[in-house]
Motif scaffolding. Structure first.
Motif, short mmCIF file in Angstrom:
data_model
loop_
_atom_site.label_atom_id
_atom_site.label_comp_id
_atom_site.label_asym_id
_atom_site.label_seq_id
_atom_site.Cartn_x
_atom_site.Cartn_y
_atom_site.Cartn_z
N LEU A 290 -10.48 -8.38 -5.43
CA LEU A 290 -11.45 -8.01 -6.47
C LEU A 290 -10.74 -7.36 -7.66
CD1 LEU A 290 -14.40 -6.64 -4.31
CD2 LEU A 290 -14.37 -8.74 -5.68
N ARG A 291 -9.64 -6.65 -7.37
CA ARG A 291 -8.87 -6.00 -8.43
C ARG A 291 -7.81 -6.91 -9.05
NH1 ARG A 291 -7.41 -0.39 -5.42
NH2 ARG A 291 -5.54 -0.71 -6.67
N ARG B 223 -10.58 -5.85 -1.32
CA ARG B 223 -10.51 -4.96 -2.49
C ARG B 223 -9.38 -5.36 -3.42
NH1 ARG B 223 -9.73 0.94 -0.99
NH2 ARG B 223 -9.88 1.15 -3.25
N GLN B 224 -8.23 -5.76 -2.83
CA GLN B 224 -7.11 -6.22 -3.65
C GLN B 224 -7.50 -7.45 -4.48
OE1 GLN B 224 -4.00 -6.59 -0.60
NE2 GLN B 224 -2.81 -5.04 -1.69
N GLY C 95 -11.07 -5.61 4.86
CA GLY C 95 -11.77 -4.92 3.79
C GLY C 95 -10.85 -4.51 2.66
N GLU C 96 -9.65 -4.02 3.02
CA GLU C 96 -8.70 -3.58 1.99
C GLU C 96 -8.15 -4.77 1.21
OE1 GLU C 96 -7.98 -0.42 1.01
OE2 GLU C 96 -9.65 0.06 2.35
N SER D 295 -5.02 2.69 2.69
CA SER D 295 -5.78 1.93 1.72
C SER D 295 -4.83 1.13 0.83
CB SER D 295 -6.60 2.87 0.84
OG SER D 295 -5.73 3.61 -0.02
N CYS E 29 0.81 -1.22 0.00
CA CYS E 29 0.00 0.00 0.00
C CYS E 29 0.85 1.27 0.00
CB CYS E 29 -0.96 0.01 1.19
SG CYS E 29 -0.15 0.28 2.79
#
Length: 267
Positions: A263-264, A260-261, A256-257, A215, A50
């Motif tokens: 999903l990306r 997100r990783q 949560g972060e 993030s 990050c």
């Protein structure tokens, strides 16, 4: 209530973009801003990749931001300076120098007189518990002892801000817990300002007044969490309900972060 004190360190809208060819730019930090006041211990925690270490090295002046500004005591940071000192995770000791010589290194570079060097070096060697090891070389020391040398060397130059980049990651868990208590004792005794990078939630909560939560890349500070647990702290502090509540909040943020990783497609 807003904090009206003048910050010791202030950074505004920091962006760091690594150019690896026009088609492959890496935006490491995006619009990162924050304030740190004298005597605070602030940890920075976030998912892997990050930009935690990038931010720390930018604050030290080792990395020039693509845009944005950094000020220490009102003076703009243009590069490394004597008002900041770094403690690295890999110890960064000179193997051909003794403990005494390693701790004295920054003072000699600054041209301090021999008497002052000896007084300051011996003070910090004693403070980190290495009295009697002044003549030893790094290969003769344990990992924890090497890190104590790095900490003593950083404190010896009397920086305004001490920057610590995962300093305990290379030592065993038992030594790590001992070092956490030792660093807190030194920080409180010396009244130093510390910015601390770690992957450990427990370590961040135990040491810090505040924690910046970051993030996924491009890294941003998305929360500024105040740790309202009084100093001095001991290992018994970790059993307090409020301590566990802070850990749970940070863990929820990291989960949560990391999601997100995934999903990306970056994890």
């Amino acid at each position: 209530m807003a904090d009206t004190r003048i910050p010791l360190l202030k950074f505004d809208s920091i962006n760091v973009v690594y150019n690896q060819g026009k088609a492959n730019q890496v935006h490491a930090l995006k619009d990162v801003s924050g304030e740190i006041h004298e005597g605070e211990f602030v940890s920075i925690i976030g998912p892997s990749g990050c930009g935690k270490s990038t931010l720390l090295h930018t604050l030290d002046g080792l990395i020039k931001p693509t845009s944005g500004s950094i000020h220490v005591n009102g003076r703009q940071v243009e590069g490394p300076g004597g008002d900041r000192a770094m403690v690295f995770q890999d110890f960064a000791l000179m193997p051909w120098h003794t403990v005494y010589q390693n701790v004295a290194f920054g003072l000699r570079l600054a041209g301090k007189p021999d008497r002052e060097i000896r007084e300051r070096v011996m003070h910090y060697i004693q403070l980190v518990g290495l009295e009697g090891f002044e003549g030893k070389y790094p290969h003769q020391l344990s990992g924890g002892m090497k890190q104590r040398v790095g900490i003593a060397r950083a404190f010896a130059v009397d920086p305004k801000v001490l920057l610590m980049d995962e300093p305990f990651s290379a030592i065993d868990e038992q030594t790590r817990e001992i070092m956490q208590e030792e660093v807190l004792k030194i920080m409180l005794y010396e009244k130093k300002t510390v910015i601390f990078i770690t992957h450990s939630i427990d370590e961040a909560v135990f040491l810090s007044n505040r924690i910046f939560l970051m993030s996924v890349r491009p890294g941003k500070i998305v929360d500024d969490l105040k740790i309202d647990v009084p100093y001095p702290r001991t290992l018994e502090t970790k059993t307090l309900p409020e301590y566990q509540s802070y850990k749970a909040k940070i863990w929820d943020h990291l989960k949560g972060e990391v999601a997100r990783q995934y999903l990306r497609g970056e994890a």
